[in-house]
Design an enzyme around this catalytic site. Sequence first.
Site, PDB file in Angstrom:
ATOM      1  N   HIS A 240      24.115  57.519   5.479  1.00 40.17           N
ATOM      2  CA  HIS A 240      24.458  58.245   6.704  1.00 40.17           C
ATOM      3  C   HIS A 240      25.530  59.275   6.381  1.00 40.17           C
ATOM      4  O   HIS A 240      26.506  58.974   5.687  1.00 40.17           O
ATOM      5  CB  HIS A 240      24.970  57.253   7.750  1.00 40.17           C
ATOM      6  N   CYS A 278      21.255  62.470  10.108  1.00 38.02           N
ATOM      7  CA  CYS A 278      21.907  62.340  11.414  1.00 38.02           C
ATOM      8  C   CYS A 278      22.290  63.736  11.890  1.00 38.02           C
ATOM      9  O   CYS A 278      23.303  64.303  11.456  1.00 38.02           O
ATOM     10  CB  CYS A 278      23.128  61.441  11.353  1.00 38.02           C
ATOM     11  N   HIS A 305      18.326  60.457  12.940  1.00 37.12           N
ATOM     12  CA  HIS A 305      19.085  60.294  14.177  1.00 37.12           C
ATOM     13  C   HIS A 305      19.041  61.628  14.909  1.00 37.12           C
ATOM     14  O   HIS A 305      19.558  62.636  14.405  1.00 37.12           O
ATOM     15  CB  HIS A 305      20.544  59.936  13.893  1.00 37.12           C
ATOM     16  N   ASP A 348      20.146  57.921  19.021  1.00 37.82           N
ATOM     17  CA  ASP A 348      21.561  57.743  18.710  1.00 37.82           C
ATOM     18  C   ASP A 348      22.382  57.761  19.988  1.00 37.82           C
ATOM     19  O   ASP A 348      21.945  57.266  21.018  1.00 37.82           O
ATOM     20  CB  ASP A 348      22.013  58.800  17.704  1.00 37.82           C
ATOM     21  N   HIS A 349      23.564  58.326  19.975  1.00 33.41           N
ATOM     22  CA  HIS A 349      24.468  58.232  21.119  1.00 33.41           C
ATOM     23  C   HIS A 349      23.874  58.922  22.347  1.00 33.41           C
ATOM     24  O   HIS A 349      23.068  59.837  22.237  1.00 33.41           O
ATOM     25  CB  HIS A 349      25.813  58.881  20.783  1.00 33.41           C
ATOM     26  N   TYR A 365      26.888  53.727  23.043  1.00 37.41           N
ATOM     27  CA  TYR A 365      25.573  53.085  23.097  1.00 37.41           C
ATOM     28  C   TYR A 365      25.241  52.597  24.510  1.00 37.41           C
ATOM     29  O   TYR A 365      24.937  51.427  24.731  1.00 37.41           O
ATOM     30  CB  TYR A 365      25.506  51.960  22.061  1.00 37.41           C
TER      31      TYR A 365
END
Length: 400
Positions: A240, A278, A305, A348-349, A365
């Site tokens: 990541h 990501c 991501h 993801d977020h 999350y």
Amino acid sequence: MERTWRWFGKNDKITLAMLKQIGVEGIVTALHDIPNGEIWSREQINDLKTYIESYGMRWSVVESLPVSESIKYGGADRDQLIENYKQSLRNLSAEGIHTICYNFMPVLDWARTDLGHPNPNGTTNLYFSNAQFAYFDIHILKREHAADDYNAEVLAEVEKLKATMTEEDNHMLVENIIVKTQGFVSGNIKEGDEHPVELFRQLLDLYKGITKEQLRENMRYFLNAIMPVCNECDMYMCVHPDDPPFPILGLPRIVTNAEDIEWFLNAVDDPHNGLTFCAGSLSAGAHNQVVDMARKFCNRSWFVHLRSCHVFPNGDFTEASHLGGRADIIELARIFESCNPKLPMRVDHGMTMLGDEERGYNAGYSFLGRMFAMGQVQGILATVDRELGIAYKQPGFVEE
């Protein structure tokens, strides 16, 4: 791409039954209750895998099988820890799980200063303020020579903060930076730890004298050591990017830009050594051209991501809408669907919205916010697949 969701195990307030209803195909999770460095047994892996499969989904990606700090800084016990890691890889492979997302960030897994930054529409997002982070570094952590790492504009903002910050504000900053963003991801510091700042200082001390070049060599050492097992067991390691993608707290960072990614892919030139692309982490750095990077590295990206950040002129950044920000998720979808439409992807977020903030979800999350993002991304993928002539299937519905 396979629509996946990061789920934090059987105690997660977001249940697998909920995820099945919203079109999730694969689960991204880990054995969060096992201390860093210990072997994951086949029995423990199988128990969670079977539970996931009982809801009609599969365990698609491990995020993460943590790399112990001692492996990162090159401690005396790193070889034994690497042997433990290799055995966990063998056990995961034996249970049919072959993709591992991990990071090589010293001490901090990710960093934000505000976990509930208000948006104009009433939702909240994660936010990183350079001035607040510098204030934490200089006046709470009291790291030696910390002020030397910040420019005059940031230091001026720090002085303004110093005049207004209360003890409660200081406590919240500590919680946001080193507690609430770390403990639920097998981090070094957990909620409830006494004296987290002192513990954090001790962790930073482990990296004294470790340069970017040394950290790179330690990553090469780790990857060279595990690659025979990865080849034997067909395990795909995907690192990541650093979040945020620039140096913090005097620590070296080695996965921040295209040159860094090219270095580690070439340092251990094996298809089992790859990248978690990501888009959110990469887009948090104004120096990164995210779409160009996706085109360059899609063939070595084994996990994606999809999220996006907006970067302000002063370098602060916030999590953006999945249809906005710097990442250009629509174009990223075109690139990755063309490259490998079977790649696991998670949104993801997401925003905190419509009461998410009252349900005790982990920072970043949320349920409704991520579900909203998943809906946006599913629409993007359906459109892109039609452009590309790829059959799009909506999970959970009978196809006519």
